[in-house]
Design a protein around this motif. Structure first.
Motif, PDB file in Angstrom:
ATOM      1  N   GLU A 142      33.979  38.627  31.033  1.00  0.00           N
ATOM      2  CA  GLU A 142      34.179  38.637  32.482  1.00  0.00           C
ATOM      3  C   GLU A 142      34.326  40.064  33.002  1.00  0.00           C
ATOM      4  O   GLU A 142      33.846  40.391  34.099  1.00  0.00           O
ATOM      5  CB  GLU A 142      35.398  37.790  32.859  1.00  0.00           C
ATOM      6  N   VAL A 143      34.975  40.918  32.240  1.00  0.00           N
ATOM      7  CA  VAL A 143      35.096  42.319  32.640  1.00  0.00           C
ATOM      8  C   VAL A 143      33.738  43.008  32.569  1.00  0.00           C
ATOM      9  O   VAL A 143      33.392  43.818  33.440  1.00  0.00           O
ATOM     10  CB  VAL A 143      36.142  43.052  31.776  1.00  0.00           C
ATOM     11  N   LEU A 144      32.950  42.686  31.560  1.00  0.00           N
ATOM     12  CA  LEU A 144      31.596  43.247  31.474  1.00  0.00           C
ATOM     13  C   LEU A 144      30.752  42.793  32.658  1.00  0.00           C
ATOM     14  O   LEU A 144      29.946  43.564  33.190  1.00  0.00           O
ATOM     15  CB  LEU A 144      30.942  42.837  30.153  1.00  0.00           C
ATOM     16  N   LYS A 145      30.927  41.555  33.076  1.00  0.00           N
ATOM     17  CA  LYS A 145      30.209  41.051  34.249  1.00  0.00           C
ATOM     18  C   LYS A 145      30.644  41.814  35.498  1.00  0.00           C
ATOM     19  O   LYS A 145      29.819  42.159  36.356  1.00  0.00           O
ATOM     20  CB  LYS A 145      30.479  39.563  34.422  1.00  0.00           C
ATOM     21  N   TYR A 146      31.932  42.090  35.606  1.00  0.00           N
ATOM     22  CA  TYR A 146      32.440  42.893  36.708  1.00  0.00           C
ATOM     23  C   TYR A 146      31.734  44.244  36.751  1.00  0.00           C
ATOM     24  O   TYR A 146      31.309  44.711  37.812  1.00  0.00           O
ATOM     25  CB  TYR A 146      33.959  43.099  36.551  1.00  0.00           C
ATOM     26  N   LYS A 147      31.608  44.890  35.597  1.00  0.00           N
ATOM     27  CA  LYS A 147      30.977  46.204  35.539  1.00  0.00           C
ATOM     28  C   LYS A 147      29.533  46.158  36.019  1.00  0.00           C
ATOM     29  O   LYS A 147      29.056  47.074  36.705  1.00  0.00           O
ATOM     30  CB  LYS A 147      31.048  46.756  34.113  1.00  0.00           C
ATOM     31  N   LYS A 148      28.809  45.098  35.679  1.00  0.00           N
ATOM     32  CA  LYS A 148      27.416  44.986  36.096  1.00  0.00           C
ATOM     33  C   LYS A 148      27.293  44.898  37.612  1.00  0.00           C
ATOM     34  O   LYS A 148      26.350  45.431  38.207  1.00  0.00           O
ATOM     35  CB  LYS A 148      26.777  43.745  35.448  1.00  0.00           C
ATOM     36  N   PHE A 149      28.251  44.236  38.244  1.00  0.00           N
ATOM     37  CA  PHE A 149      28.210  44.114  39.703  1.00  0.00           C
ATOM     38  C   PHE A 149      28.695  45.377  40.390  1.00  0.00           C
ATOM     39  O   PHE A 149      28.189  45.756  41.453  1.00  0.00           O
ATOM     40  CB  PHE A 149      29.082  42.934  40.156  1.00  0.00           C
ATOM     41  N   SER A 175      36.629  43.251  50.339  1.00  0.00           N
ATOM     42  CA  SER A 175      35.286  42.670  50.267  1.00  0.00           C
ATOM     43  C   SER A 175      34.558  42.749  51.608  1.00  0.00           C
ATOM     44  O   SER A 175      33.337  42.589  51.667  1.00  0.00           O
ATOM     45  CB  SER A 175      35.364  41.210  49.797  1.00  0.00           C
ATOM     46  N   ASN A 176      35.292  43.033  52.670  1.00  0.00           N
ATOM     47  CA  ASN A 176      34.681  43.142  53.996  1.00  0.00           C
ATOM     48  C   ASN A 176      33.802  44.384  54.131  1.00  0.00           C
ATOM     49  O   ASN A 176      32.786  44.357  54.826  1.00  0.00           O
ATOM     50  CB  ASN A 176      35.770  43.157  55.073  1.00  0.00           C
ATOM     51  N   ASP A 177      34.191  45.472  53.435  1.00  0.00           N
ATOM     52  CA  ASP A 177      33.383  46.692  53.513  1.00  0.00           C
ATOM     53  C   ASP A 177      33.041  47.263  52.140  1.00  0.00           C
ATOM     54  O   ASP A 177      32.641  48.412  52.027  1.00  0.00           O
ATOM     55  CB  ASP A 177      34.065  47.754  54.396  1.00  0.00           C
ATOM     56  N   ASN A 178      33.193  46.447  51.109  1.00  0.00           N
ATOM     57  CA  ASN A 178      32.753  46.823  49.769  1.00  0.00           C
ATOM     58  C   ASN A 178      31.722  45.774  49.349  1.00  0.00           C
ATOM     59  O   ASN A 178      32.069  44.669  48.929  1.00  0.00           O
ATOM     60  CB  ASN A 178      33.941  46.846  48.801  1.00  0.00           C
ATOM     61  N   GLU A 179      30.450  46.108  49.505  1.00  0.00           N
ATOM     62  CA  GLU A 179      29.378  45.133  49.300  1.00  0.00           C
ATOM     63  C   GLU A 179      29.323  44.614  47.873  1.00  0.00           C
ATOM     64  O   GLU A 179      29.047  43.432  47.644  1.00  0.00           O
ATOM     65  CB  GLU A 179      28.032  45.748  49.691  1.00  0.00           C
ATOM     66  N   GLN A 180      29.579  45.495  46.905  1.00  0.00           N
ATOM     67  CA  GLN A 180      29.536  45.054  45.509  1.00  0.00           C
ATOM     68  C   GLN A 180      30.639  44.036  45.215  1.00  0.00           C
ATOM     69  O   GLN A 180      30.414  43.037  44.528  1.00  0.00           O
ATOM     70  CB  GLN A 180      29.685  46.249  44.554  1.00  0.00           C
ATOM     71  N   TYR A 181      31.821  44.297  45.748  1.00  0.00           N
ATOM     72  CA  TYR A 181      32.933  43.370  45.528  1.00  0.00           C
ATOM     73  C   TYR A 181      32.656  42.026  46.193  1.00  0.00           C
ATOM     74  O   TYR A 181      32.907  40.963  45.616  1.00  0.00           O
ATOM     75  CB  TYR A 181      34.226  43.984  46.066  1.00  0.00           C
ATOM     76  N   ASN A 182      32.101  42.067  47.380  1.00  0.00           N
ATOM     77  CA  ASN A 182      31.762  40.829  48.076  1.00  0.00           C
ATOM     78  C   ASN A 182      30.719  40.030  47.285  1.00  0.00           C
ATOM     79  O   ASN A 182      30.815  38.805  47.167  1.00  0.00           O
ATOM     80  CB  ASN A 182      31.237  41.122  49.478  1.00  0.00           C
ATOM     81  N   ALA A 183      29.736  40.741  46.715  1.00  0.00           N
ATOM     82  CA  ALA A 183      28.702  40.062  45.920  1.00  0.00           C
ATOM     83  C   ALA A 183      29.304  39.426  44.678  1.00  0.00           C
ATOM     84  O   ALA A 183      28.915  38.310  44.281  1.00  0.00           O
ATOM     85  CB  ALA A 183      27.612  41.060  45.529  1.00  0.00           C
ATOM     86  N   LEU A 184      30.257  40.109  44.059  1.00  0.00           N
ATOM     87  CA  LEU A 184      30.909  39.563  42.868  1.00  0.00           C
ATOM     88  C   LEU A 184      31.701  38.305  43.216  1.00  0.00           C
ATOM     89  O   LEU A 184      31.638  37.297  42.490  1.00  0.00           O
ATOM     90  CB  LEU A 184      31.832  40.620  42.256  1.00  0.00           C
ATOM     91  N   ILE A 185      32.435  38.340  44.306  1.00  0.00           N
ATOM     92  CA  ILE A 185      33.214  37.167  44.728  1.00  0.00           C
ATOM     93  C   ILE A 185      32.287  35.988  45.022  1.00  0.00           C
ATOM     94  O   ILE A 185      32.568  34.846  44.612  1.00  0.00           O
ATOM     95  CB  ILE A 185      34.076  37.523  45.956  1.00  0.00           C
TER      96      ILE A 185
END
Length: 203
Positions: A194-201, A91-101
Motif C-alpha cells: 500500500e505504501v508502494l502504491k502511494y509512492k506511484k501516485f 486533496s482540494n489542491d493536491n491533485e495527486q492526493y485527490n487521485a489516490l483517494i
C-alpha cells in the motif's frame, strides 16, 4: 476527549542527551498507548536494542492484574484494503492526493478514519493491514511533528514489518533529520504494497 472517542500517547526513546541533528533511526525503543474500551500499549524494539537479532513489536493490555502480553508479535501484512486519509483538506489542491483517494474509493477500500493519528495507525496494528496518510498541500500545511509523533510511530510501523515514507520523496521517515523540535511533515505508513502504491501516485 469531549467527543468521547479513543485517544492515545506516543513515546520515542533516544539514547544520551539531545535530539537535534539526529534521526528516528537512532531510537532505542518507541511505544504508543491507546486509551479506549481497553488500555493497550504497543512497544517497538529495533534489532540494535535486543539480542534477538531482529526488530520486534508487541502489545500489552492493562488488566485488573496489571499489564499482560496480549500479542507477542505484531506483524503488518504486505497488503490490506483499509485506508485512513488524514488532512483531507489537502486533496482540494493536491491533485495527486485527490487521485489516490479516488483510487481507494473506486477499488472499494474500507475507510477507517477518526481524525486521530493514534487510533488510526493503531487500527493497522490491530488488523495487521492497511494504510495511513497525512499529506499536505499549499493551503493545508503538514501537521504531524517529526520528533513527537512521526518518528516514534514510524519505528513501530517498521519494526512490525510495514513501510513508512515522507509524503513527497522516497525516504523512510526514520531517516529524516530532526533539525527543528517543531519540524512537521506529511507521511504515509502501513502495509508495504500500500505504501508502494502511494509512492506511484504521489512521486
Amino acid at each position: 476527549i469531549d467527543a468521547n472517542f479513543s485517544v492515545g500517547s506516543i513515546f520515542g526513546i533516544w539514547p544520551g542527551k539531545g535530539v537535534l541533528g539526529r534521526t528516528g533511526r537512532e531510537q532505542v525503543a518507541s511505544a504508543v498507548t491507546l486509551y479506549g474500551p481497553r488500555t493497550t500499549l504497543c512497544i517497538a524494539l529495533p534489532s540494535t536494542s535486543t539480542d534477538l537479532g531482529n526488530d520486534i513489536a508487541f502489545e500489552v493490555t492493562l488488566t485488573n492484574d496489571g499489564f499482560v502480553v496480549s500479542r507477542a508479535k505484531i506483524q503488518i501484512q504486505t497488503s490490506g484494503k483499509v485506508f485512513a486519509p488524514g488532512n483531507l483538506r489537502a486533496s482540494n489542491d493536491n491533485e495527486q492526493y485527490n487521485a489516490l483517494i479516488q483510487h481507494w474509493i473506486s477499488e472499494r477500500y474500507t475507510l477507517r478514519y477518526t481524525g486521530g493519528m493514534v487510533p488510526d495507525v493503531y487500527h493497522i496494528f490491530a488488523k495487521s493491514k492497511g494504510v495511513f496518510t497525512n499529506v499536505s498541500s499549499e493551503k493545508a500545511k503538514a501537521k504531524l511533528r517529526l520528533l513527537y509523533e512521526v518518528a516514534p510511530m514510524g519505528l513501530i510501523v517498521e519494526c512490525a514489518g510495514g513501510l513508512t515514507t515522507h509524503e513527497a520523496r522516497d525516504q523512510s521517515v526514520l531517516d529524516e533529520k530532526i533539525d527543528n523540535l517543531d519540524k512537521r511533515l506529511g507521511v504515509c505508513f502501513g502495509s508495504s504494497d500500500e505504501v508502494l502504491k502511494y509512492k506511484k501516485f504521489m512521486f
